[in-house]
Design a protein around this motif. Sequence first.
Motif, PDB file in Angstrom:
ATOM      1  N   ALA A 167      16.556   2.099 -22.941  1.00 28.01           N
ATOM      2  CA  ALA A 167      15.507   1.395 -22.190  1.00 28.01           C
ATOM      3  C   ALA A 167      14.260   2.274 -22.093  1.00 28.01           C
ATOM      4  CB  ALA A 167      16.004   1.041 -20.798  1.00 28.01           C
ATOM      5  N   VAL A 168      13.128   1.754 -22.570  1.00 22.39           N
ATOM      6  CA  VAL A 168      11.861   2.487 -22.556  1.00 22.39           C
ATOM      7  C   VAL A 168      10.740   1.537 -22.189  1.00 22.39           C
ATOM      8  CG1 VAL A 168      12.534   4.219 -24.281  1.00 22.39           C
ATOM      9  CG2 VAL A 168      11.491   2.081 -25.017  1.00 22.39           C
ATOM     10  N   HIS A 169       9.635   2.124 -21.748  1.00 21.83           N
ATOM     11  CA  HIS A 169       8.458   1.310 -21.433  1.00 21.83           C
ATOM     12  C   HIS A 169       7.874   0.792 -22.746  1.00 21.83           C
ATOM     13  CE1 HIS A 169       4.656   0.060 -19.646  1.00 21.83           C
ATOM     14  NE2 HIS A 169       5.293   0.129 -18.479  1.00 21.83           N
ATOM     15  N   ARG A 170       7.423  -0.440 -22.725  1.00 16.50           N
ATOM     16  CA  ARG A 170       6.902  -1.067 -23.951  1.00 16.50           C
ATOM     17  C   ARG A 170       5.608  -0.425 -24.442  1.00 16.50           C
ATOM     18  NH1 ARG A 170       9.499  -5.798 -25.139  1.00 16.50           N
ATOM     19  NH2 ARG A 170      10.804  -6.578 -23.470  1.00 16.50           N
TER      20      ARG A 170
ATOM     21  N   ASP B  27       4.949  10.022 -18.381  1.00 16.89           N
ATOM     22  CA  ASP B  27       5.622   8.782 -18.768  1.00 16.89           C
ATOM     23  C   ASP B  27       6.771   8.490 -17.816  1.00 16.89           C
ATOM     24  OD1 ASP B  27       3.949   8.525 -20.919  1.00 16.89           O
ATOM     25  OD2 ASP B  27       5.388   9.255 -22.401  1.00 16.89           O
ATOM     26  N   VAL B  28       6.906   7.226 -17.436  1.00 15.35           N
ATOM     27  CA  VAL B  28       7.994   6.846 -16.531  1.00 15.35           C
ATOM     28  C   VAL B  28       9.289   6.716 -17.312  1.00 15.35           C
ATOM     29  CG1 VAL B  28       6.536   5.705 -14.817  1.00 15.35           C
ATOM     30  CG2 VAL B  28       7.419   4.391 -16.741  1.00 15.35           C
ATOM     31  N   LYS B  29      10.355   7.014 -16.650  1.00 19.79           N
ATOM     32  CA  LYS B  29      11.685   6.894 -17.240  1.00 19.79           C
ATOM     33  C   LYS B  29      12.345   5.649 -16.655  1.00 19.79           C
ATOM     34  CE  LYS B  29      11.992  11.193 -19.113  1.00 19.79           C
ATOM     35  NZ  LYS B  29      10.680  11.248 -19.668  1.00 19.79           N
ATOM     36  N   SER B  30      13.084   4.949 -17.474  1.00 18.94           N
ATOM     37  CA  SER B  30      13.756   3.737 -17.046  1.00 18.94           C
ATOM     38  C   SER B  30      14.671   3.995 -15.861  1.00 18.94           C
ATOM     39  CB  SER B  30      14.559   3.152 -18.207  1.00 18.94           C
ATOM     40  OG  SER B  30      15.280   2.029 -17.783  1.00 18.94           O
ATOM     41  N   THR B  31      15.424   5.091 -15.924  1.00 19.83           N
ATOM     42  CA  THR B  31      16.363   5.393 -14.834  1.00 19.83           C
ATOM     43  C   THR B  31      15.622   5.664 -13.525  1.00 19.83           C
ATOM     44  OG1 THR B  31      16.411   7.692 -15.573  1.00 19.83           O
ATOM     45  CG2 THR B  31      18.213   6.280 -16.314  1.00 19.83           C
TER      46      THR B  31
ATOM     47  N   THR C 169       0.828  -1.208   0.000  1.00 19.74           N
ATOM     48  CA  THR C 169       0.000   0.000   0.000  1.00 19.74           C
ATOM     49  C   THR C 169       0.856   1.249   0.000  1.00 19.74           C
ATOM     50  OG1 THR C 169      -0.166  -0.112   2.406  1.00 19.74           O
ATOM     51  CG2 THR C 169      -1.965  -1.091   1.131  1.00 19.74           C
ATOM     52  N   SER C 170       2.155   1.081   0.064  1.00 17.65           N
ATOM     53  CA  SER C 170       3.040   2.248   0.043  1.00 17.65           C
ATOM     54  C   SER C 170       4.129   2.037  -0.991  1.00 17.65           C
ATOM     55  CB  SER C 170       3.618   2.492   1.445  1.00 17.65           C
ATOM     56  OG  SER C 170       4.295   1.337   1.902  1.00 17.65           O
ATOM     57  N   GLY C 171       5.368   1.989  -0.596  1.00 12.96           N
ATOM     58  CA  GLY C 171       6.520   1.940  -1.485  1.00 12.96           C
ATOM     59  C   GLY C 171       6.449   0.994  -2.650  1.00 12.96           C
ATOM     60  N   VAL C 172       6.480  -0.294  -2.395  1.00 11.63           N
ATOM     61  CA  VAL C 172       6.571  -1.283  -3.459  1.00 11.63           C
ATOM     62  C   VAL C 172       5.333  -1.260  -4.351  1.00 11.63           C
ATOM     63  CG1 VAL C 172       6.757  -3.746  -3.971  1.00 11.63           C
ATOM     64  CG2 VAL C 172       8.119  -2.753  -2.152  1.00 11.63           C
ATOM     65  N   GLY C 173       4.168  -1.137  -3.752  1.00  7.46           N
ATOM     66  CA  GLY C 173       2.929  -1.107  -4.529  1.00  7.46           C
ATOM     67  C   GLY C 173       2.893   0.041  -5.516  1.00  7.46           C
ATOM     68  N   LEU C 174       3.392   1.197  -5.083  1.00  4.74           N
ATOM     69  CA  LEU C 174       3.412   2.359  -5.975  1.00  4.74           C
ATOM     70  C   LEU C 174       4.420   2.176  -7.108  1.00  4.74           C
ATOM     71  CD1 LEU C 174       3.131   5.190  -3.282  1.00  4.74           C
ATOM     72  CD2 LEU C 174       1.311   4.196  -4.680  1.00  4.74           C
ATOM     73  N   VAL C 175       5.555   1.579  -6.798  1.00  2.94           N
ATOM     74  CA  VAL C 175       6.558   1.308  -7.835  1.00  2.94           C
ATOM     75  C   VAL C 175       5.985   0.315  -8.851  1.00  2.94           C
ATOM     76  CG1 VAL C 175       8.853   0.338  -8.316  1.00  2.94           C
ATOM     77  CG2 VAL C 175       8.515   1.796  -6.315  1.00  2.94           C
TER      78      VAL C 175
ATOM     79  N   CYS D  15       1.864   0.475 -15.428  1.00  3.94           N
ATOM     80  CA  CYS D  15       1.081   1.443 -16.218  1.00  3.94           C
ATOM     81  C   CYS D  15       1.928   2.246 -17.193  1.00  3.94           C
ATOM     82  CB  CYS D  15       0.351   2.403 -15.282  1.00  3.94           C
ATOM     83  SG  CYS D  15      -0.861   1.574 -14.240  1.00  3.94           S
ATOM     84  N   GLY D  16       3.203   2.396 -16.893  1.00  2.00           N
ATOM     85  CA  GLY D  16       4.055   3.200 -17.768  1.00  2.00           C
ATOM     86  C   GLY D  16       3.941   4.687 -17.513  1.00  2.00           C
ATOM     87  N   VAL D  17       3.123   5.063 -16.546  1.00  2.14           N
ATOM     88  CA  VAL D  17       2.988   6.477 -16.157  1.00  2.14           C
ATOM     89  C   VAL D  17       3.043   6.559 -14.629  1.00  2.14           C
ATOM     90  CG1 VAL D  17       1.659   7.219 -18.174  1.00  2.14           C
ATOM     91  CG2 VAL D  17       0.464   6.350 -16.160  1.00  2.14           C
TER      92      VAL D  17
END
Length: 202
Positions: free
Chosen positions: A194-197, A108-112, A88-94, A100-102
């Motif tokens: 590296a990019v989101h699919r 948009d999320v960045k690979s780094t 419900t916090s850290g890992v779940g949000l990651v 979702c890629g966002v």
Amino acid sequence: EVLLSDVDPLWQELKHAHLEDVQRTIDAKVEEVKRQNATPQDSGQISTAELLDMLRRSPEQREVMDRLFLHMTLIEQIFKRLQQECLTSGVGLVEQDIACGVDREGKDVKSTSLQSAISRAFSDMDGGQLSSESKLRLLMLYFTCMANVSEVARQRLIELARLEPEDQDVLMAMLRTKLMEVPESQRHRHGSGAVHRVTKEQ
């Protein structure tokens, strides 16, 4: 013994509901039972658990109370597991950002950024809270959703995870399938980094 099944009207009502909605519904039903069954002198002195236990002993209320108690116990166990796994916090949000890629702001999320978040999750949970299974799930999700992850970045994340041997075997078997590799016909879409699919064009 009471089991979850379609015979249970409470299960029928709640099986597709969000966990927090289930919690509110169960709490409301418990309060309703307390109001209906507690005498005026009991109302301020008896706990919910004591009242439920008392009602479970009465034959006409036993099945209803057993079902209510089952749902309360399951909710308690689910919330405990969610907390243990930091879902419900850290890992779940990651995980949500990876899947979702966002991110939460819709960018948009960045690979780094994702690699840094995963690294933090692995090191922050170094006290043993994050299970090897959860780390495996996070890595598998990342390697599945991100295209063109370099071998160096991949190895660094795997080393940081310090997976249990059986989870390491599962991850290595997945990587050997090469299912995460971008097909030649789609390489122009993803470029070389590296990019989101899931891109906006898709």
